[in-house]
Write a protein that holds these residues in place. Structure first.
Motif, PDB file in Angstrom:
ATOM      1  N   ASN A 154      95.845  98.930  74.408  1.00 29.70           N
ATOM      2  CA  ASN A 154      96.618  99.897  75.172  1.00 29.70           C
ATOM      3  C   ASN A 154      97.737  99.206  75.946  1.00 29.70           C
ATOM      4  OD1 ASN A 154      95.045 102.076  74.341  1.00 29.70           O
ATOM      5  ND2 ASN A 154      93.532 101.704  75.936  1.00 29.70           N
ATOM      6  N   SER A 155      98.777  99.967  76.247  1.00 28.76           N
ATOM      7  CA  SER A 155      99.896  99.417  76.999  1.00 28.76           C
ATOM      8  C   SER A 155      99.592  99.442  78.490  1.00 28.76           C
ATOM      9  CB  SER A 155     101.167 100.229  76.721  1.00 28.76           C
ATOM     10  OG  SER A 155     101.032 101.544  77.256  1.00 28.76           O
ATOM     11  N   ASN A 156     100.257  98.552  79.205  1.00 28.14           N
ATOM     12  CA  ASN A 156     100.173  98.607  80.649  1.00 28.14           C
ATOM     13  C   ASN A 156     101.001  99.777  81.147  1.00 28.14           C
ATOM     14  OD1 ASN A 156      98.553  96.291  80.904  1.00 28.14           O
ATOM     15  ND2 ASN A 156     100.355  94.962  80.736  1.00 28.14           N
ATOM     16  N   CYS A 157     100.703 100.227  82.325  1.00 33.78           N
ATOM     17  CA  CYS A 157     101.361 101.413  82.867  1.00 33.78           C
ATOM     18  C   CYS A 157     102.877 101.259  82.830  1.00 33.78           C
ATOM     19  CB  CYS A 157     100.880 101.624  84.294  1.00 33.78           C
ATOM     20  SG  CYS A 157     101.590 103.055  85.096  1.00 33.78           S
ATOM     21  N   SER A 158     103.531 102.252  82.204  1.00 33.93           N
ATOM     22  CA  SER A 158     104.999 102.337  82.157  1.00 33.93           C
ATOM     23  C   SER A 158     105.656 101.131  81.491  1.00 33.93           C
ATOM     24  CB  SER A 158     105.570 102.535  83.565  1.00 33.93           C
ATOM     25  OG  SER A 158     105.043 103.694  84.163  1.00 33.93           O
ATOM     26  N   SER A 159     104.972 100.481  80.542  1.00 32.11           N
ATOM     27  CA  SER A 159     105.580  99.353  79.834  1.00 32.11           C
ATOM     28  C   SER A 159     105.254  99.451  78.349  1.00 32.11           C
ATOM     29  CB  SER A 159     105.077  98.017  80.394  1.00 32.11           C
ATOM     30  OG  SER A 159     103.678  97.909  80.207  1.00 32.11           O
ATOM     31  N   SER A 160     105.969  98.669  77.555  1.00 29.43           N
ATOM     32  CA  SER A 160     105.786  98.697  76.102  1.00 29.43           C
ATOM     33  C   SER A 160     105.014  97.462  75.674  1.00 29.43           C
ATOM     34  CB  SER A 160     107.143  98.769  75.401  1.00 29.43           C
ATOM     35  OG  SER A 160     107.816  99.962  75.738  1.00 29.43           O
ATOM     36  N   THR A 161     103.716  97.451  75.940  1.00 32.09           N
ATOM     37  CA  THR A 161     102.886  96.296  75.603  1.00 32.09           C
ATOM     38  C   THR A 161     101.730  96.677  74.689  1.00 32.09           C
ATOM     39  OG1 THR A 161     101.607  96.642  77.636  1.00 32.09           O
ATOM     40  CG2 THR A 161     103.442  95.072  77.740  1.00 32.09           C
ATOM     41  N   GLY A 162     101.738  97.898  74.153  1.00 33.73           N
ATOM     42  CA  GLY A 162     100.673  98.318  73.261  1.00 33.73           C
ATOM     43  C   GLY A 162     100.817  97.688  71.886  1.00 33.73           C
ATOM     44  N   SER A 163      99.683  97.569  71.158  1.00 33.40           N
ATOM     45  CA  SER A 163      99.730  96.967  69.833  1.00 33.40           C
ATOM     46  C   SER A 163      98.604  97.500  68.959  1.00 33.40           C
ATOM     47  CB  SER A 163      99.631  95.438  69.923  1.00 33.40           C
ATOM     48  OG  SER A 163      98.364  95.054  70.438  1.00 33.40           O
ATOM     49  N   VAL A 164      98.809  97.353  67.638  1.00 32.95           N
ATOM     50  CA  VAL A 164      97.789  97.683  66.645  1.00 32.95           C
ATOM     51  C   VAL A 164      97.740  96.526  65.666  1.00 32.95           C
ATOM     52  CG1 VAL A 164      97.005  99.313  64.896  1.00 32.95           C
ATOM     53  CG2 VAL A 164      98.318 100.144  66.869  1.00 32.95           C
ATOM     54  N   ILE A 165      96.569  95.897  65.525  1.00 32.69           N
ATOM     55  CA  ILE A 165      96.437  94.765  64.614  1.00 32.69           C
ATOM     56  C   ILE A 165      95.197  94.934  63.747  1.00 32.69           C
ATOM     57  CG2 ILE A 165      97.620  93.189  66.188  1.00 32.69           C
ATOM     58  CD1 ILE A 165      94.887  92.024  66.910  1.00 32.69           C
ATOM     59  N   SER A 166      95.075  94.052  62.768  1.00 35.07           N
ATOM     60  CA  SER A 166      93.905  93.970  61.880  1.00 35.07           C
ATOM     61  C   SER A 166      93.722  95.207  61.001  1.00 35.07           C
ATOM     62  CB  SER A 166      92.630  93.690  62.693  1.00 35.07           C
ATOM     63  OG  SER A 166      92.721  92.443  63.361  1.00 35.07           O
ATOM     64  N   VAL A 167      94.810  95.900  60.702  1.00 33.47           N
ATOM     65  CA  VAL A 167      94.778  96.916  59.650  1.00 33.47           C
ATOM     66  C   VAL A 167      94.900  96.180  58.313  1.00 33.47           C
ATOM     67  CG1 VAL A 167      95.924  98.942  58.676  1.00 33.47           C
ATOM     68  CG2 VAL A 167      95.848  98.623  61.159  1.00 33.47           C
ATOM     69  N   THR A 168      94.125  96.564  57.323  1.00 37.30           N
ATOM     70  CA  THR A 168      94.221  95.926  56.014  1.00 37.30           C
ATOM     71  C   THR A 168      94.646  96.943  54.962  1.00 37.30           C
ATOM     72  OG1 THR A 168      91.867  96.301  55.585  1.00 37.30           O
ATOM     73  CG2 THR A 168      92.488  94.189  56.559  1.00 37.30           C
ATOM     74  N   VAL A 169      95.303  96.437  53.914  1.00 37.80           N
ATOM     75  CA  VAL A 169      95.789  97.290  52.822  1.00 37.80           C
ATOM     76  C   VAL A 169      95.427  96.625  51.504  1.00 37.80           C
ATOM     77  CG1 VAL A 169      97.816  98.317  51.715  1.00 37.80           C
ATOM     78  CG2 VAL A 169      97.695  98.181  54.203  1.00 37.80           C
ATOM     79  N   ASN A 170      94.964  97.416  50.562  1.00 36.43           N
ATOM     80  CA  ASN A 170      94.666  96.937  49.208  1.00 36.43           C
ATOM     81  C   ASN A 170      95.517  97.729  48.206  1.00 36.43           C
ATOM     82  OD1 ASN A 170      93.459  95.610  47.058  1.00 36.43           O
ATOM     83  ND2 ASN A 170      91.794  97.102  46.923  1.00 36.43           N
ATOM     84  N   PRO A 171      96.387  97.069  47.427  1.00 32.80           N
ATOM     85  CA  PRO A 171      96.636  95.630  47.384  1.00 32.80           C
ATOM     86  C   PRO A 171      97.392  95.152  48.622  1.00 32.80           C
ATOM     87  CG  PRO A 171      98.198  96.764  45.983  1.00 32.80           C
ATOM     88  CD  PRO A 171      97.232  97.810  46.462  1.00 32.80           C
ATOM     89  N   SER A 172      97.294  93.874  48.907  1.00 35.23           N
ATOM     90  CA  SER A 172      97.851  93.338  50.145  1.00 35.23           C
ATOM     91  C   SER A 172      99.251  92.774  49.989  1.00 35.23           C
ATOM     92  CB  SER A 172      96.920  92.246  50.692  1.00 35.23           C
ATOM     93  OG  SER A 172      96.774  91.196  49.749  1.00 35.23           O
TER      94      SER A 172
END
Length: 268
Positions: A102-120
């Motif tokens: 999650n992002s910190n209040c009123s800032s752009s620090t959110g992220s999404v990682i470790s999504v995988t796709v097949n084929p990669s």
């Protein structure tokens, strides 16, 4: 004298896209085409029922051919060899190991990682926010504010696609999404529109766009005055932290046409 005429066979050929993504189809084209010819498509040497036009929409893999008849001479010719159609696999997004920060209040620090796709390998990635704006073009998403995000994966070179939506990044410490307390927000054109009421924690702001750039009201109540079906968005803010927006649709039904009364004339 007896004259024997040997008519030429139509120069038959098949063209089109020889592969397509699973769940779609591809259009095959027979040549020559026109009103002077008749067609019979086949798959694996077996005639396809009803496939008698110059084009055929193939939705299964296989070897296709066509027999073209010259309607003037009655001569028939089959396409040379087989036109092979293959089905390309769709990419598959796997969120089993996905980690959302999650992002910190009123800032752009959110992220999404470790999504995988097949084929990669060889894929193109597009992350979009709730306004449809592209905010990332790699498999991992980073440095984004709170909001709802979608990921679209496109394979290369086949252009087959898979997508997910509803990936939510919240503001750490932000209040919950407001709760809608009123129902029946559907109106006819010209009808007086009643107030829409929400509840929750903090102060409330109403917006006319999903990007939350145009504020139209504040407080727990908003009274619309719209002429077409409209979506408004409301957020809650507490200690400077803003919640995810709640979209509220206000359907406006068109007024039916004025009835026309018709009468018949009689002579007495």
């Amino acid at each position: 004298n007896l004259t024997i005429t040997v008519n030429s066979l139509p120069p038959t050929s098949v063209s089109g896209t020889s592969h397509f993504c699973k769940g779609t189809s591809t259009v095959l084209n027979a040549s020559p085409s026109g009103a002077g010819y008749s067609y019979q498509w086949s798959q694996g040497g077996t005639p396809i029922g009803g496939a008698t036009s110059a084009t055929y929409s193939a939705n299964t893999a296989g070897n296709y051919g066509v027999i073209i008849t010259d309607n003037t001479t009655g001569c028939k010719a089959a396409s040379a060899g087989n036109y092979t159609v293959t089905i390309d696999s769709l990419p598959k997004i796997d969120t089993t190991s996905m980690v959302v920060t999650n992002s910190n209040c009123s800032s752009s620090t959110g992220s999404v990682i470790s999504v995988t796709v097949n084929p990669s390998a060889g894929n193109a990635y597009s992350w979009t926010n709730s306004s449809g704006t592209v905010v990332g073009t790699s498999l991992n998403l980073s440095n984004v504010p709170a909001g709802n995000y979608c990921l679209l994966v496109t394979t290369n070179p086949t252009s087959c696609k898979d997508s997910i939506c509803g990936v939510t990044i919240t503001n750490a410490g932000a209040p919950p999404i407001p709760t809608l307390n009123t129902t029946g927000n559907t109106y006819c054109q010209g009808q007086t529109q009643g107030p829409i009421v929400v509840s929750g924690t903090g102060t409330f702001s109403w917006y006319s766009d999903a990007g939350l750039t145009t504020q139209i009201a504040t407080g727990t109540t908003y009274t619309p005055n719209v002429v077409v079906t409209t979506t408004v968005y409301v957020t809650a803010t507490n200690s400077g932290c803003q919640s995810i927006s709640l979209p509220i649709v206000i359907p406006i039904n068109p007024t039916p046409a004025i009835p026309v009364v018709t009468t018949s004339s009689y002579n007495y």
